[in-house]
Structure formats: C-alpha cells, structure tokens
Design a protein around this motif. Structure first.
Motif, PDB file in Angstrom:
ATOM      1  N   UNK A  23      26.134  40.252  32.558  1.00  0.00           N
ATOM      2  CA  UNK A  23      27.147  39.673  33.312  1.00  0.00           C
ATOM      3  C   UNK A  23      28.107  40.832  33.867  1.00  0.00           C
ATOM      4  N   UNK A  24      28.246  41.752  33.170  1.00  0.00           N
ATOM      5  CA  UNK A  24      29.216  42.885  33.683  1.00  0.00           C
ATOM      6  C   UNK A  24      28.373  43.573  34.790  1.00  0.00           C
ATOM      7  N   UNK A  25      27.250  43.879  34.755  1.00  0.00           N
ATOM      8  CA  UNK A  25      26.326  44.390  35.594  1.00  0.00           C
ATOM      9  C   UNK A  25      26.337  43.735  37.049  1.00  0.00           C
ATOM     10  N   UNK A  26      26.161  42.325  36.777  1.00  0.00           N
ATOM     11  CA  UNK A  26      25.984  41.448  38.009  1.00  0.00           C
ATOM     12  C   UNK A  26      27.487  41.303  38.744  1.00  0.00           C
ATOM     13  N   UNK A  27      28.382  41.447  37.950  1.00  0.00           N
ATOM     14  CA  UNK A  27      29.653  41.312  38.563  1.00  0.00           C
ATOM     15  C   UNK A  27      30.071  42.765  39.155  1.00  0.00           C
ATOM     16  N   UNK A  28      29.656  43.768  38.625  1.00  0.00           N
ATOM     17  CA  UNK A  28      29.758  45.140  39.306  1.00  0.00           C
ATOM     18  C   UNK A  28      28.917  45.228  40.841  1.00  0.00           C
ATOM     19  N   UNK A  33      28.679  44.952  46.657  1.00  0.00           N
ATOM     20  CA  UNK A  33      28.246  44.304  47.791  1.00  0.00           C
ATOM     21  C   UNK A  33      29.226  43.825  48.579  1.00  0.00           C
ATOM     22  N   UNK A  34      30.156  43.317  48.043  1.00  0.00           N
ATOM     23  CA  UNK A  34      31.358  42.949  48.809  1.00  0.00           C
ATOM     24  C   UNK A  34      32.107  43.985  49.587  1.00  0.00           C
ATOM     25  N   UNK A  35      32.337  45.067  49.045  1.00  0.00           N
ATOM     26  CA  UNK A  35      33.007  46.422  49.461  1.00  0.00           C
ATOM     27  C   UNK A  35      32.234  46.944  50.569  1.00  0.00           C
ATOM     28  N   UNK A  37      29.891  45.278  52.528  1.00  0.00           N
ATOM     29  CA  UNK A  37      29.905  44.477  53.568  1.00  0.00           C
ATOM     30  C   UNK A  37      31.166  44.652  54.368  1.00  0.00           C
ATOM     31  N   UNK A  38      32.291  44.646  53.689  1.00  0.00           N
ATOM     32  CA  UNK A  38      33.535  44.750  54.377  1.00  0.00           C
ATOM     33  C   UNK A  38      33.585  46.153  55.089  1.00  0.00           C
ATOM     34  N   UNK A  39      33.253  47.567  54.646  1.00  0.00           N
ATOM     35  CA  UNK A  39      33.083  48.473  55.285  1.00  0.00           C
ATOM     36  C   UNK A  39      32.360  48.455  56.407  1.00  0.00           C
ATOM     37  N   UNK A  40      31.104  47.909  56.300  1.00  0.00           N
ATOM     38  CA  UNK A  40      30.121  47.967  57.372  1.00  0.00           C
ATOM     39  C   UNK A  40      30.600  46.889  58.748  1.00  0.00           C
ATOM     40  N   UNK A  41      31.575  45.857  58.451  1.00  0.00           N
ATOM     41  CA  UNK A  41      31.858  45.321  59.305  1.00  0.00           C
ATOM     42  C   UNK A  41      32.810  45.648  60.763  1.00  0.00           C
ATOM     43  N   UNK A  42      33.388  46.807  60.285  1.00  0.00           N
ATOM     44  CA  UNK A  42      34.008  47.424  61.325  1.00  0.00           C
ATOM     45  C   UNK A  42      33.225  48.542  61.894  1.00  0.00           C
TER      46      UNK A  42
END
Length: 138
Positions: A23-28, A33-35, A37-42
C-alpha cells in the motif's frame, strides 16, 4: 473524523506488514505520478518553433525514415517552414523554406555564425580563430 481514523488504524493494524508495504508503494507511486503530470503540464518549449511529438530519449529520430529528406519535407508540411527537432540530445531548428532561410541569414547572421567557445579550442586553435577551427567547425 476521529472514528474514521480509529477504523483505519484498526484495519491497518490487522493487515500483515507485507501488504502495508504494498500500500505504501502504491501510494508513493501515485504521488510521484501526480507530481510528474503537474510538472509536465507547463509548456517547456515556450519560445521555440512548433515540433512534432517526441520520445523521451530518442527525441524526434523516430520521425526520420530511410529517406530523411522526404521525412523532413513531410514534417515541414505539417509543422510549417520552421520547426524544432531534438535529434537524440541535440536540439535542432530546421528551416525548410528558401525565403525564411534568406531572412534568417540576413538578419540573424551573427547568432548563426557564432560557435561555442571552450578552453580546449582556445588553447589549441589560438582563441578559436585558427583556420582549422574555421574549416572543420563551420
């Protein structure tokens, strides 16, 4: 809110340590992945000419086929007479129109004629002004 945490704590306490690691691995991975996608959006290519989609390590090399001049012609019809390509790790601006090339050479000749300076070229080629440097790095 407190009952939710107590239920969650009891649930996690009953799980084995191996499943908690999963669960911790999936959360990490989800957070990473969220970080990402947010940096690639610019848009990192602000101020650059248009370019076709690229691959991470190859750049735009996958667009060049067995006949690169035909592939570049097809790309120029899609992206215009000036386009930005990354050939491997080398950033390249391709100009495929004679009028645009003449304009670039006429008004931006000093920027196009400049070469990168390095300590080796300063020592071996007399401050990058030797004939060898002018011939082989033109």
């Amino acid at each position: 809110m407190a009952p939710l945490f107590s239920v969650l704590f009891r649930y996690l306490h009953n799980l084995s340590s191996l499943s908690i690691i999963h669960y911790l691995l999936i959360l990490t991975l989800t957070i990473l992945l969220f970080i990402y996608t947010q940096t690639r959006s610019s848009n990192p290519n602000q101020g650059l000419p248009p370019s076709p989609p690229s691959l991470p390590l190859l750049g735009h090399l996958h667009h060049l086929g067995s006949l690169p001049h035909r592939s570049l012609q097809k790309l120029s019809t899609l992206n215009g007479p000036i386009m930005y390509l990354r050939l491997g790790s080398v950033p390249t601006v391709v100009i495929s129109s004679a009028a645009v090339a003449e304009n670039a050479v006429r008004f931006h000749d000093t920027a196009l004629a400049s070469r990168p300076r390095s300590a080796v070229s300063d020592i071996l080629f007399y401050g990058s002004s030797d004939v060898h440097y002018a011939i082989f790095h033109y």
